[in-house]
Motif scaffolding. Structure first.
Motif, PDB file in Angstrom:
ATOM      1  N   VAL A   1      -8.546  -4.898   3.311  1.00 42.96           N
ATOM      2  CA  VAL A   1      -8.408  -3.433   3.396  1.00 42.96           C
ATOM      3  C   VAL A   1      -6.933  -3.056   3.578  1.00 42.96           C
ATOM      4  CG1 VAL A   1      -8.945  -1.415   4.816  1.00 42.96           C
ATOM      5  CG2 VAL A   1     -10.749  -3.014   4.201  1.00 42.96           C
ATOM      6  N   GLY A   2      -6.213  -3.763   4.440  1.00 42.57           N
ATOM      7  CA  GLY A   2      -4.797  -3.469   4.668  1.00 42.57           C
ATOM      8  C   GLY A   2      -3.954  -3.682   3.421  1.00 42.57           C
TER       9      GLY A   2
ATOM     10  N   TRP B   1      -4.763  -0.882   0.917  1.00 42.37           N
ATOM     11  CA  TRP B   1      -4.156   0.355   1.409  1.00 42.37           C
ATOM     12  C   TRP B   1      -2.649   0.350   1.142  1.00 42.37           C
ATOM     13  CZ3 TRP B   1      -0.890   1.297   5.755  1.00 42.37           C
ATOM     14  CH2 TRP B   1      -0.726   2.640   6.050  1.00 42.37           C
TER      15      TRP B   1
ATOM     16  N   GLY C   1      -0.469   2.845  -1.355  1.00 48.34           N
ATOM     17  CA  GLY C   1       0.699   3.582  -0.855  1.00 48.34           C
ATOM     18  C   GLY C   1       1.938   3.351  -1.705  1.00 48.34           C
TER      19      GLY C   1
END
Length: 137
Positions: free
Chosen positions: A18-19, A22, A26
């Protein structure tokens, strides 16, 4: 460290995935946003070093004819005073809110590739964490 098949291992593999996703989203958003900004030619006034980071002070013209001076991070090749560079900037109410050297795209590509590899590793870790162990009958 917890085994990958454990609840903690599964949680950590999921958090990593998930990180990384994400972070990639970005980086792509920032790159896309900067490409939509106006661009102009500027002149490097000064090269500044602070620890390991390098930035340049650049003077560039605005559409109203005024000059803007901004200190911008240098992510591409080393720029020397007097050198011409392309500057991208975002104007709101006639004022520059953000600016960046156009070669900032190189940094976005590097981060995209790094995060892509992290995502592949996280996908593999999740695959290992969530598959059932082989049964020996």
């Amino acid at each position: 460290m917890a085994k990958l098949k454990s609840g903690t291992g599964r949680f950590m593999a999921g958090v990593l995935l998930v990180g990384a996703v994400w972070g990639l989203v970005g980086v792509i958003q920032a790159s896309t946003e900067q490409r939509s900004w106006a661009s102009t030619e500027g002149t490097v006034q000064e090269r500044l070093k602070s620890g390991k980071s390098v930035s340049v002070k650049v003077e560039f013209p605005l559409p109203d004819g005024s000059k803007q001076v901004a200190t911008l991070s240098e992510n591409g090749p080393a720029r020397q005073p007097g050198e011409r560079v392309t500057v991208r900037y975002d104007l709101q109410d006639g004022k520059v809110t953000e600016a960046a050297l156009a070669d900032n795209d190189e940094a976005h590509w590097v981060w995209s590739v790094i995060l892509g590899f992290v995502i592949l590793g996280a996908l593999f870790a999740n695959f290992v964490a969530w598959t059932s162990p082989p049964r020996y009958d």
